[in-house]
Design an enzyme around this catalytic site. Structure first.
Site, PDB file in Angstrom:
ATOM      1  N   LYS A 208       0.811  -1.240   0.000  1.00 18.72           N
ATOM      2  CA  LYS A 208       0.000   0.000   0.000  1.00 18.72           C
ATOM      3  C   LYS A 208       0.836   1.279   0.000  1.00 18.72           C
ATOM      4  O   LYS A 208       0.704   2.114   0.901  1.00 18.72           O
ATOM      5  CB  LYS A 208      -0.961   0.004   1.186  1.00 18.72           C
ATOM      6  CG  LYS A 208      -2.055  -1.041   1.044  1.00 18.72           C
ATOM      7  CD  LYS A 208      -3.254  -0.753   1.899  1.00 18.72           C
ATOM      8  CE  LYS A 208      -4.281  -1.851   1.818  1.00 18.72           C
ATOM      9  NZ  LYS A 208      -3.827  -3.143   2.391  1.00 18.72           N
TER      10      LYS A 208
HETATM   11  O1  OMP Z   1      -5.369  -3.985   0.039  1.00 18.97           O
HETATM   12  C1  OMP Z   1      -5.837  -4.880   0.735  1.00 18.97           C
HETATM   13  O2  OMP Z   1      -5.516  -6.054   0.568  1.00 18.97           O
HETATM   14  C2  OMP Z   1      -6.920  -4.553   1.673  1.00 18.97           C
HETATM   15  C3  OMP Z   1      -7.783  -3.555   1.277  1.00 18.97           C
HETATM   16  C4  OMP Z   1      -9.013  -3.412   1.936  1.00 18.97           C
HETATM   17  O3  OMP Z   1      -9.869  -2.633   1.541  1.00 18.97           O
HETATM   18  N1  OMP Z   1      -9.257  -4.218   3.016  1.00 18.97           N
HETATM   19  C5  OMP Z   1      -8.372  -5.153   3.465  1.00 18.97           C
HETATM   20  O4  OMP Z   1      -8.703  -5.860   4.417  1.00 18.97           O
HETATM   21  N2  OMP Z   1      -7.159  -5.290   2.840  1.00 18.97           N
HETATM   22  C6  OMP Z   1      -6.142  -6.226   3.368  1.00 18.97           C
HETATM   23  O5  OMP Z   1      -6.633  -7.552   3.240  1.00 18.97           O
HETATM   24  C7  OMP Z   1      -6.295  -8.338   4.399  1.00 18.97           C
HETATM   25  C8  OMP Z   1      -7.570  -8.774   5.075  1.00 18.97           C
HETATM   26  O6  OMP Z   1      -7.310  -9.673   6.120  1.00 18.97           O
HETATM   27  P1  OMP Z   1      -8.464 -10.567   6.780  1.00 18.97           P
HETATM   28  O7  OMP Z   1      -9.533  -9.635   7.218  1.00 18.97           O
HETATM   29  O8  OMP Z   1      -7.755 -11.228   7.902  1.00 18.97           O
HETATM   30  O9  OMP Z   1      -8.947 -11.543   5.727  1.00 18.97           O
HETATM   31  C9  OMP Z   1      -5.392  -7.454   5.242  1.00 18.97           C
HETATM   32  O10 OMP Z   1      -4.047  -7.700   4.834  1.00 18.97           O
HETATM   33  C10 OMP Z   1      -5.790  -6.046   4.843  1.00 18.97           C
HETATM   34  O11 OMP Z   1      -4.728  -5.127   4.993  1.00 18.97           O
END
Ligand code: OMP
Length: 320
Positions: free
Chosen positions: A112
């Site tokens: 990011k």
């Molecule tokens: O860019 C991302 O991957 C991201 C964007 C977003 O809008 N929401 C989001 O949750 N993420 C990332 O996706 C992952 C979600 O993790 P879990 O919620 O554990 O499945 C984390 O690494 C967040 O930083």
């Protein structure tokens, strides 16, 4: 994006396992098993806990990668979890990316980044490698990175150029999954559009010169699984933009909810789950603190594999 699409077709699975380890997600005995080895290696004992956890993160990831490599096309290591441990953590991040790549997985580095053009050009070395030119080498082993669009076109162009030069991709935040995302992203502009819709149009434009054989550009969009209706509308609005869809599982996103974010052929999106896969062992009911470190890692791997299969099957069930 063509390489990613081929990998998804090969596995018949549009999902990605997020490698977001934390101390709470790694069984205690796995971390403890590296205590002696690390104590001998570090000069400054205050560095030992972070070094030990970093090694444990890598071994945890390796067990998960081995368990899911034949099921999923991609992994998404989240650099924040590794940066939290300092340089040893960054090593674990890079080693994780390298190992995943060696197992044939597409590696989406969740870094990011976003800054003014000259600084973005430096960050873009995540894609182009270090010392570009004759002596270039790639310490990161990523196939794509996530990028923040808040600074506008000059913060994005270096990434698009680096991605194009290295046959890699970027994913730009458009509609994020988190609760506060509405504070900025839903603001209405004078034109009547929402901010995220305007960003969506910019993303289509940023990718326009890089459309591959499958009709998708090198500039993907991040669209949260927690916004099913908006995601569906964005799918129609962004015909050449591949979606990374995080927020499945732990944040409440479902297969039904993300179905509209795919195109008519069931392509065009990659759904991420991190805690839902790598933390599945905690919900297995089979863990005990008296287990050996090897048995605990086996449980992590077996639980992650089952969770990844369930996710794949749930997604397949809602796609054409
Ligand atoms: O860019 C991302 O991957 C991201 C964007 C977003 O809008 N929401 C989001 O949750 N993420 C990332 O996706 C992952 C979600 O993790 P879990 O919620 O554990 O499945 C984390 O690494 C967040 O930083």
């Amino acid at each position: 994006m063509d390489r990613l699409i081929e990998a998804i077709e090969d596995k018949q699975n549009p999902s990605v396992v997020g490698l977001d380890p934390t101390e709470a997600l790694v069984p205690k005995q796995v971390v403890a098993s590296f205590a002696e080895e690390i104590a001998e290696q570090v000069e400054d004992p205050t560095e030992a806990p972070a070094a030990q956890l970093s090694v444990a993160f890598f071994e945890f990831n390796r067990a998960i990668i081995d368990a899911v490599a034949d099921i999923v096309p991609a992994v998404k290591p989240q650099i924040a979890m590794y940066e939290a441990l300092g340089p040893a953590g960054i090593d674990a991040y890079s080693m994780t990316c390298e190992y995943a790549k060696q197992q044939g997985l597409y590696v989406l580095g969740d870094v990011k980044r976003g800054d003014i053009g000259s600084t973005a050009a430096a960050y873009a070395h995540h894609l182009s490698g270090v010392n570009a030119g004759e002596h270039a080498f790639d310490p990161w082993h990523e196939d794509a990175v996530t990028v923040n669009p808040y600074l506008g076109t000059d913060g994005i162009t270096p990434f698009v150029e680096a991605a194009t030069g290295a046959d890699k991709d970027i994913f730009v935040l458009v509609r994020t999954s988190n609760p506060s995302s509405s504070e900025l992203q839903e603001l209405e502009l004078a034109s009547g559009e929402r901010v995220y819709e305007h960003v969506a149009d910019l993303v289509e434009g940023w990718g326009a010169e890089t459309i591959g054989a499958n009709g998708y550009s090198r500039v993907g969009a991040v669209v949260g699984a927690t916004h099913p209706e908006e995601g569906k509308a964005l799918r129609a609005r962004m015909p050449h933009t591949f979606f990374l869809v995080p927020g499945y599982g732990a944040q409440g996103g479902t297969a039904q909810g993300v179905a509209g974010m795919f195109d008519k052929d069931g392509m065009g999106a990659l759904v991420n789950s991190s805690r839902g896969i790598i933390g599945a062992w905690k919900k297995s009911g089979k863990y005990s603190e008296s287990m050996s470190a090897d048995d605990a890692l086996d449980l992590v791997a077996e639980s992650a594999r089952e969770a990844a299969k369930d996710m794949r099957d749930n997604l397949r069930a809602v796609l054409p």
